[in-house]
Design a protein around this motif. Structure first.
Motif, short mmCIF file in Angstrom:
data_model
loop_
_atom_site.label_atom_id
_atom_site.label_comp_id
_atom_site.label_asym_id
_atom_site.label_seq_id
_atom_site.Cartn_x
_atom_site.Cartn_y
_atom_site.Cartn_z
N TYR A 37 3.06 4.40 -4.16
CA TYR A 37 3.75 5.18 -3.14
C TYR A 37 4.14 4.31 -1.95
O TYR A 37 3.51 3.28 -1.70
CB TYR A 37 2.81 6.28 -2.61
CG TYR A 37 2.37 7.27 -3.65
CD1 TYR A 37 3.05 8.47 -3.83
CD2 TYR A 37 1.29 7.01 -4.47
CE1 TYR A 37 2.64 9.39 -4.79
CE2 TYR A 37 0.87 7.91 -5.43
CZ TYR A 37 1.56 9.10 -5.59
OH TYR A 37 1.16 10.00 -6.55
N PHE A 39 5.16 4.78 2.40
CA PHE A 39 4.87 5.63 3.56
C PHE A 39 6.01 5.48 4.56
O PHE A 39 6.28 4.38 5.04
CB PHE A 39 3.54 5.16 4.15
CG PHE A 39 2.99 5.97 5.29
CD1 PHE A 39 3.09 7.34 5.32
CD2 PHE A 39 2.31 5.33 6.31
CE1 PHE A 39 2.54 8.08 6.36
CE2 PHE A 39 1.74 6.04 7.35
CZ PHE A 39 1.86 7.42 7.38
N CYS A 49 -1.01 2.35 7.73
CA CYS A 49 -2.02 3.27 7.20
C CYS A 49 -3.37 2.56 7.15
O CYS A 49 -3.60 1.69 6.31
CB CYS A 49 -1.59 3.74 5.80
SG CYS A 49 -2.71 4.92 5.04
N CYS A 53 -6.61 7.29 6.93
CA CYS A 53 -5.37 7.29 6.13
C CYS A 53 -5.56 6.40 4.90
O CYS A 53 -5.23 6.80 3.79
CB CYS A 53 -4.21 6.78 6.99
SG CYS A 53 -2.64 6.60 6.10
N TRP A 57 -5.12 6.99 1.04
CA TRP A 57 -3.98 6.22 0.52
C TRP A 57 -4.36 4.75 0.49
O TRP A 57 -3.92 3.95 1.31
CB TRP A 57 -2.75 6.44 1.40
CG TRP A 57 -2.31 7.86 1.46
CD1 TRP A 57 -2.68 8.79 2.39
CD2 TRP A 57 -1.45 8.53 0.55
NE1 TRP A 57 -2.08 9.99 2.10
CE2 TRP A 57 -1.32 9.87 0.98
CE3 TRP A 57 -0.76 8.12 -0.60
CZ2 TRP A 57 -0.54 10.79 0.31
CZ3 TRP A 57 0.03 9.03 -1.27
CH2 TRP A 57 0.13 10.35 -0.82
N TYR A 92 1.09 1.72 -1.71
CA TYR A 92 -0.22 2.36 -1.71
C TYR A 92 -0.46 3.15 -2.99
O TYR A 92 0.48 3.55 -3.68
CB TYR A 92 -0.31 3.38 -0.56
CG TYR A 92 -0.04 2.80 0.80
CD1 TYR A 92 -1.08 2.40 1.62
CD2 TYR A 92 1.26 2.68 1.29
CE1 TYR A 92 -0.84 1.87 2.89
CE2 TYR A 92 1.51 2.15 2.54
CZ TYR A 92 0.46 1.76 3.34
OH TYR A 92 0.70 1.23 4.59
N TYR A 94 -2.62 6.80 -4.28
CA TYR A 94 -3.09 8.06 -3.71
C TYR A 94 -4.45 8.33 -4.34
O TYR A 94 -4.57 8.39 -5.58
CB TYR A 94 -2.10 9.19 -4.01
CG TYR A 94 -2.49 10.52 -3.41
CD1 TYR A 94 -2.92 10.62 -2.10
CD2 TYR A 94 -2.43 11.67 -4.17
CE1 TYR A 94 -3.27 11.85 -1.54
CE2 TYR A 94 -2.77 12.91 -3.63
CZ TYR A 94 -3.19 12.98 -2.32
OH TYR A 94 -3.55 14.20 -1.78
N GLY A 105 0.69 12.75 -5.17
CA GLY A 105 0.92 12.47 -3.75
C GLY A 105 2.37 12.51 -3.34
O GLY A 105 2.69 12.44 -2.14
N ASP A 106 3.27 12.66 -4.29
CA ASP A 106 4.70 12.61 -3.97
C ASP A 106 5.09 13.74 -3.04
O ASP A 106 4.87 14.91 -3.34
CB ASP A 106 5.52 12.66 -5.25
CG ASP A 106 6.99 12.35 -5.01
OD1 ASP A 106 7.29 11.57 -4.08
OD2 ASP A 106 7.84 12.85 -5.76
N TRP A 112 5.24 10.66 2.26
CA TRP A 112 4.75 9.85 1.16
C TRP A 112 5.63 10.07 -0.05
O TRP A 112 5.90 11.22 -0.41
CB TRP A 112 3.30 10.20 0.82
CG TRP A 112 2.34 9.76 1.89
CD1 TRP A 112 1.83 10.54 2.89
CD2 TRP A 112 1.81 8.45 2.06
NE1 TRP A 112 1.00 9.76 3.68
CE2 TRP A 112 0.97 8.49 3.19
CE3 TRP A 112 1.95 7.26 1.36
CZ2 TRP A 112 0.28 7.36 3.64
CZ3 TRP A 112 1.26 6.15 1.81
CH2 TRP A 112 0.43 6.20 2.93
N HIS A 113 6.05 8.97 -0.69
CA HIS A 113 7.00 9.09 -1.80
C HIS A 113 6.65 8.11 -2.91
O HIS A 113 6.25 6.97 -2.64
CB HIS A 113 8.42 8.80 -1.31
CG HIS A 113 8.79 9.58 -0.11
ND1 HIS A 113 9.15 10.90 -0.15
CD2 HIS A 113 8.81 9.20 1.21
CE1 HIS A 113 9.39 11.32 1.08
NE2 HIS A 113 9.19 10.32 1.92
#
Length: 117
Positions: A37, A39, A49, A53, A57, A92, A94, A105-106, A112-113
């Motif tokens: 992911y 951020f 992060c 956090c 993550w 990162y 998740y 976590g998307d 967060w992607h």
């Protein structure tokens, strides 16, 4: 029978020419197969992060002598650890993803992607 085969082949060829949708794109994973992911709050290629956090993550950390393919590099975290970046963005995991292919976590918090190609 030949007509049906021709129609099916035509449909396959048309489908092959269409662009991939985001859902059909390949999700970028770590070497262990877990989803990675980015951020949105990370700026300038530096991770932001830390603490609680980072507990949710965890950063995808690297060793100084490790190398990966095109688009991959590392950035130094405030604790001195190296974190992988992909296309200039820190990467990162998740913590709630438990197995390969999980991508729970998307979209969390809208920041967060998953990384997809």
């Amino acid at each position: 029978m030949i007509k049906a085969l021709t129609i099916r082949l035509s449909l396959l060829l048309v489908g092959a020419a269409l662009p991939l949708s985001a859902s059909a794109a390949t999700v970028v994973t770590a070497q262990n197969g877990m989803t990675l992911y980015v951020f949105d709050k990370d700026a300038g290629g530096k991770p932001s992060c830390y603490g609680g956090c980072a507990a949710k993550w965890p950063p995808y950390t690297a060793k100084a002598d490790e190398k990966m393919g095109e688009g991959w590099a590392t950035v130094k975290r405030t604790d001195g650890a190296l974190q992988w970046t992909y296309d200039g963005k820190p990467v990162y995991f998740y913590a709630s993803d438990k197995k390969k292919g999980d991508k729970t976590g998307d979209g969390i918090g809208g920041v967060w992607h998953i990384i997809s190609e």
